[in-house]
Design an enzyme around this catalytic site. Sequence first.
Site, PDB file in Angstrom:
ATOM      1  N   ASP A   5       0.907  -1.106   0.079  1.00 46.73           N
ATOM      2  CA  ASP A   5       0.223  -0.119  -0.029  1.00 46.73           C
ATOM      3  C   ASP A   5       0.824   1.627   0.061  1.00 46.73           C
ATOM      4  OD1 ASP A   5       0.795  -0.597   3.187  1.00 46.73           O
ATOM      5  OD2 ASP A   5      -1.038  -0.645   3.584  1.00 46.73           O
ATOM      6  N   ASP A  14      -7.366  -3.213  14.914  1.00 52.52           N
ATOM      7  CA  ASP A  14      -8.661  -3.961  14.219  1.00 52.52           C
ATOM      8  C   ASP A  14      -8.819  -4.957  13.034  1.00 52.52           C
ATOM      9  OD1 ASP A  14      -7.582  -2.797  12.028  1.00 52.52           O
ATOM     10  OD2 ASP A  14      -9.377  -0.974  11.275  1.00 52.52           O
ATOM     11  N   HIS A  45      -7.359  -5.054   9.911  1.00 57.05           N
ATOM     12  CA  HIS A  45      -7.089  -4.426   9.399  1.00 57.05           C
ATOM     13  C   HIS A  45      -5.015  -5.374   8.286  1.00 57.05           C
ATOM     14  CE1 HIS A  45      -4.255  -0.576  10.009  1.00 57.05           C
ATOM     15  NE2 HIS A  45      -3.583  -1.878   9.959  1.00 57.05           N
ATOM     16  N   GLU A  82     -10.125  -2.319   5.757  1.00 54.38           N
ATOM     17  CA  GLU A  82     -10.474  -2.004   6.885  1.00 54.38           C
ATOM     18  C   GLU A  82     -11.637  -3.463   7.018  1.00 54.38           C
ATOM     19  OE1 GLU A  82      -8.405  -0.297   9.349  1.00 54.38           O
ATOM     20  OE2 GLU A  82      -7.913   1.531   8.544  1.00 54.38           O
TER      21      GLU A  82
HETATM   22  P1  PGA Z   1       2.437  -2.337  13.398  1.00 56.40           P
HETATM   23  O1  PGA Z   1       1.015  -1.852  12.403  1.00 56.40           O
HETATM   24  O2  PGA Z   1       3.177  -3.333  12.697  1.00 56.40           O
HETATM   25  O3  PGA Z   1       3.161  -1.008  13.117  1.00 56.40           O
HETATM   26  O4  PGA Z   1       1.673  -2.603  14.220  1.00 56.40           O
HETATM   27  C1  PGA Z   1       0.493  -2.989  11.615  1.00 56.40           C
HETATM   28  C2  PGA Z   1      -0.435  -3.090  10.706  1.00 56.40           C
HETATM   29  O5  PGA Z   1      -1.188  -2.125  10.974  1.00 56.40           O
HETATM   30  O6  PGA Z   1      -1.047  -3.359   9.353  1.00 56.40           O
END
Ligand code: PGA
Length: 242
Positions: free
Chosen positions: A67, A136, A138, A143
Amino acid sequence: MKIIRAKDYADMSRKAANIISAQVIMKPNCVLGLATGGTPVGAYAQLVDWYNKGDIDFSEVTTVNLDEYRGLPKEHPESYWSFMHRNLFDKVNIDPAKINLPDGTNPDAEDACAKYNQIIHAVGGIDLQLLGIGHDGHIGFNEPGEAFELETHCVDLTPETIEANKRFFDGNVDLVPKQAYTMGIKTIMQARKVLMVANGAGKAEIIKKAFFGPVTPEVPASILQMHPDFTLVGDEEALSLI
Ligand code: PGA
């Protein structure tokens, strides 16, 4: 689904890097799907270390990132383009022509996403997709509530994700981009292997929900229960509820 228990963050990073390294050794011209976020940083550092020791060669590897923020210039320190160069690409012998991220500077979302889909198809799909997981559930910027059958598309970031990411933008939510171009769940599910990294007690609840609860778009990562070659590498804290 395979779950690998690691002691701590360093151990998780080394185990994940081992799997990525094995992929590159077995297929030097493989396509790696890469991820940003805090979790994979240690795995990238481990790969750089092994590269410096002559143990891994990225010269034939193609990468496609999950992304990119929409509207952020590539050179912005928090663009995912910058993140990837800082943590991996600038430190190994990857061919810059084989590095791919969605073009966040293209304001035409449909065009940017269609072009990215074409790139993924043209390179023959993804051999190994690395993922983190959001609180959450994602994956990428997919999302809760998003359809499972999408390829690359433009998403509105949820308030929770904007809040979680403000730490990278001087703690100011107003500076966090509000949209992103992301591979969809369909793209991720088409990867031949999927590797997720998770660490810390803060991820324990969502790991339990995603992999030991129902498969539902409300928990996007839960679809990975259906993937034929999915590996989760987590530290003790992240796996403490399963
Ligand atoms: P993080 O993010 O590795 O910074 O916890 C994970 C994500 O949001 O995919």
